[in-house]
Design a protein around this motif. Structure first.
Motif, mmCIF file in Angstrom:
data_model
loop_
_atom_site.group_PDB
_atom_site.id
_atom_site.type_symbol
_atom_site.label_atom_id
_atom_site.label_comp_id
_atom_site.label_asym_id
_atom_site.label_seq_id
_atom_site.Cartn_x
_atom_site.Cartn_y
_atom_site.Cartn_z
ATOM 1 N N ASN A 15 0.725 -1.090 0.138
ATOM 2 C CA ASN A 15 0.127 0.113 -0.155
ATOM 3 C C ASN A 15 0.856 1.207 0.088
ATOM 4 O O ASN A 15 0.585 2.046 -0.740
ATOM 5 C CB ASN A 15 -0.995 -0.136 1.054
ATOM 6 C CG ASN A 15 -1.936 1.339 1.175
ATOM 7 O OD1 ASN A 15 -2.583 1.075 0.097
ATOM 8 N ND2 ASN A 15 -2.210 1.566 1.911
ATOM 9 N N LEU A 19 1.018 4.133 -3.097
ATOM 10 C CA LEU A 19 0.599 5.298 -2.928
ATOM 11 C C LEU A 19 1.651 6.304 -3.266
ATOM 12 O O LEU A 19 1.614 7.463 -3.931
ATOM 13 C CB LEU A 19 0.352 5.654 -1.299
ATOM 14 C CG LEU A 19 -0.948 5.169 -0.827
ATOM 15 C CD1 LEU A 19 -0.929 5.190 0.913
ATOM 16 C CD2 LEU A 19 -1.992 5.746 -1.306
ATOM 17 N N HIS A 25 -6.248 2.112 -6.585
ATOM 18 C CA HIS A 25 -6.930 0.816 -6.318
ATOM 19 C C HIS A 25 -8.477 1.044 -6.780
ATOM 20 O O HIS A 25 -9.032 1.849 -6.074
ATOM 21 C CB HIS A 25 -6.723 0.515 -4.778
ATOM 22 C CG HIS A 25 -7.340 -0.531 -4.328
ATOM 23 N ND1 HIS A 25 -8.489 -0.554 -3.848
ATOM 24 C CD2 HIS A 25 -6.693 -1.947 -4.393
ATOM 25 C CE1 HIS A 25 -8.852 -1.925 -3.510
ATOM 26 N NE2 HIS A 25 -7.684 -2.663 -3.827
ATOM 27 N N HIS A 28 -11.454 1.494 -4.453
ATOM 28 C CA HIS A 28 -11.138 2.127 -3.194
ATOM 29 C C HIS A 28 -10.580 3.671 -3.626
ATOM 30 O O HIS A 28 -11.371 4.654 -3.068
ATOM 31 C CB HIS A 28 -9.756 1.724 -2.574
ATOM 32 C CG HIS A 28 -9.393 1.849 -1.083
ATOM 33 N ND1 HIS A 28 -8.733 0.914 -0.259
ATOM 34 C CD2 HIS A 28 -9.753 2.868 -0.380
ATOM 35 C CE1 HIS A 28 -8.824 1.763 0.907
ATOM 36 N NE2 HIS A 28 -9.277 2.924 0.792
ATOM 37 N N ASP A 29 -9.878 3.994 -4.531
ATOM 38 C CA ASP A 29 -9.572 5.353 -5.145
ATOM 39 C C ASP A 29 -10.392 5.752 -6.114
ATOM 40 O O ASP A 29 -10.778 6.775 -6.368
ATOM 41 C CB ASP A 29 -8.239 5.426 -5.410
ATOM 42 C CG ASP A 29 -7.070 5.217 -4.363
ATOM 43 O OD1 ASP A 29 -7.272 5.575 -3.323
ATOM 44 O OD2 ASP A 29 -6.366 4.187 -4.497
ATOM 45 N N HIS A 88 -5.999 4.703 6.838
ATOM 46 C CA HIS A 88 -7.177 4.365 6.579
ATOM 47 C C HIS A 88 -7.871 5.100 5.620
ATOM 48 O O HIS A 88 -8.831 4.683 4.873
ATOM 49 C CB HIS A 88 -8.071 4.467 7.980
ATOM 50 C CG HIS A 88 -7.515 3.675 8.843
ATOM 51 N ND1 HIS A 88 -7.780 2.658 9.179
ATOM 52 C CD2 HIS A 88 -6.986 4.306 10.327
ATOM 53 C CE1 HIS A 88 -7.016 2.092 10.249
ATOM 54 N NE2 HIS A 88 -6.548 3.131 10.818
ATOM 55 N N GLY A 89 -7.689 6.381 5.488
ATOM 56 C CA GLY A 89 -8.381 7.017 4.137
ATOM 57 C C GLY A 89 -9.629 7.726 4.834
ATOM 58 O O GLY A 89 -10.007 7.319 5.894
ATOM 59 N N THR A 104 -8.745 9.260 -0.507
ATOM 60 C CA THR A 104 -9.365 8.085 -0.714
ATOM 61 C C THR A 104 -8.575 6.874 -0.282
ATOM 62 O O THR A 104 -8.906 5.689 0.086
ATOM 63 C CB THR A 104 -9.464 7.970 -2.097
ATOM 64 O OG1 THR A 104 -8.345 8.328 -2.924
ATOM 65 C CG2 THR A 104 -10.362 8.927 -2.846
ATOM 66 N N SER A 105 -7.286 7.012 -0.080
ATOM 67 C CA SER A 105 -6.450 6.189 0.590
ATOM 68 C C SER A 105 -5.209 6.845 1.391
ATOM 69 O O SER A 105 -5.142 8.213 0.884
ATOM 70 C CB SER A 105 -5.671 5.232 -0.461
ATOM 71 O OG SER A 105 -6.411 4.691 -1.227
ATOM 72 N N GLY A 117 -1.248 10.308 1.017
ATOM 73 C CA GLY A 117 -2.585 9.831 0.712
ATOM 74 C C GLY A 117 -2.864 10.320 -0.796
ATOM 75 O O GLY A 117 -1.760 11.053 -1.416
#
Length: 183
Positions: A15, A19, A25, A28-29, A88-89, A104-105, A117
């Protein structure tokens, strides 16, 4: 004997690396709501493909006129934020005191030594709208805002030279000198 074993939290490490390179992702994003132009994925669209594809006219117009909704995915760095609270985002992003988006992430960049992030942020004239950016996050002291820098480029190796290097051509970092060479 001769093996190097070390801690490597696979998910956290991967992760962090994605990033740093601004690799999105799906789910997720990005989702079906965001266009490739909004997500910085123009390079993945074959707009000159003979016969086009479903949606090619819309994407071509967005590539020319700017992303719909006036937002674009950006990398957000928080160099003064404590590392223990990230990963966590959903943390809110402010520009000049006004909430303009959320992460978002999020995670910790081990390469840069600070939280990192991704967020969709205001975009105009082919750039992120300038201003003073902050990220608000929950801390043991309650909700706090931390100064942030934002960029359309990825945070690490934006030209991709390290990623494109042939295996074995890049020198090992000095701190890995005690590690046996890869075969």
């Amino acid at each position: 004997a001769g093996l190097y074993l070390g801690d490597a939290g696979a998910h956290a490490l991967l992760n962090s690396l994605r990033l740093e390179k601004q690799f999105v992702h799906f789910g997720h994003d990005i989702s079906p709501k965001e266009s490739p132009i909004m997500a910085g994925l123009r390079f993945a669209c074959a707009l000159k493909k003979k016969g086009g594809f479903v949606g090619s006219e819309t994407i071509a117009a967005e590539a020319k006129d700017g992303p719909r909704g006036g937002v674009r995915l950006a990398t957000v760095l928080m160099p003064t934020a404590p590392a223990v609270m990230w990963g966590h985002g959903g943390e809110l992003v402010y520009k000049d005191g006004e909430m303009v988006g959320y992460l978002t992430s999020a995670g910790f960049s081990h390469t840069l030594g600070c939280p990192i992030g991704l967020a969709f942020l205001p975009f105009a004239d082919k750039a992120i709208v300038p201003g003073v950016y902050e990220v608000e996050a929950a801390t043991p002291n309650g909700r706090e805002r931390f100064p942030a820098s934002v960029s359309l480029k990825c945070a690490v190796d934006p030209e991709g030279t390290r990623m494109k290097a042939r295996a074995g051509r890049a020198a090992a970092p000095a701190e890995d000198a005690d590690r046996p060479a890869a075969r």
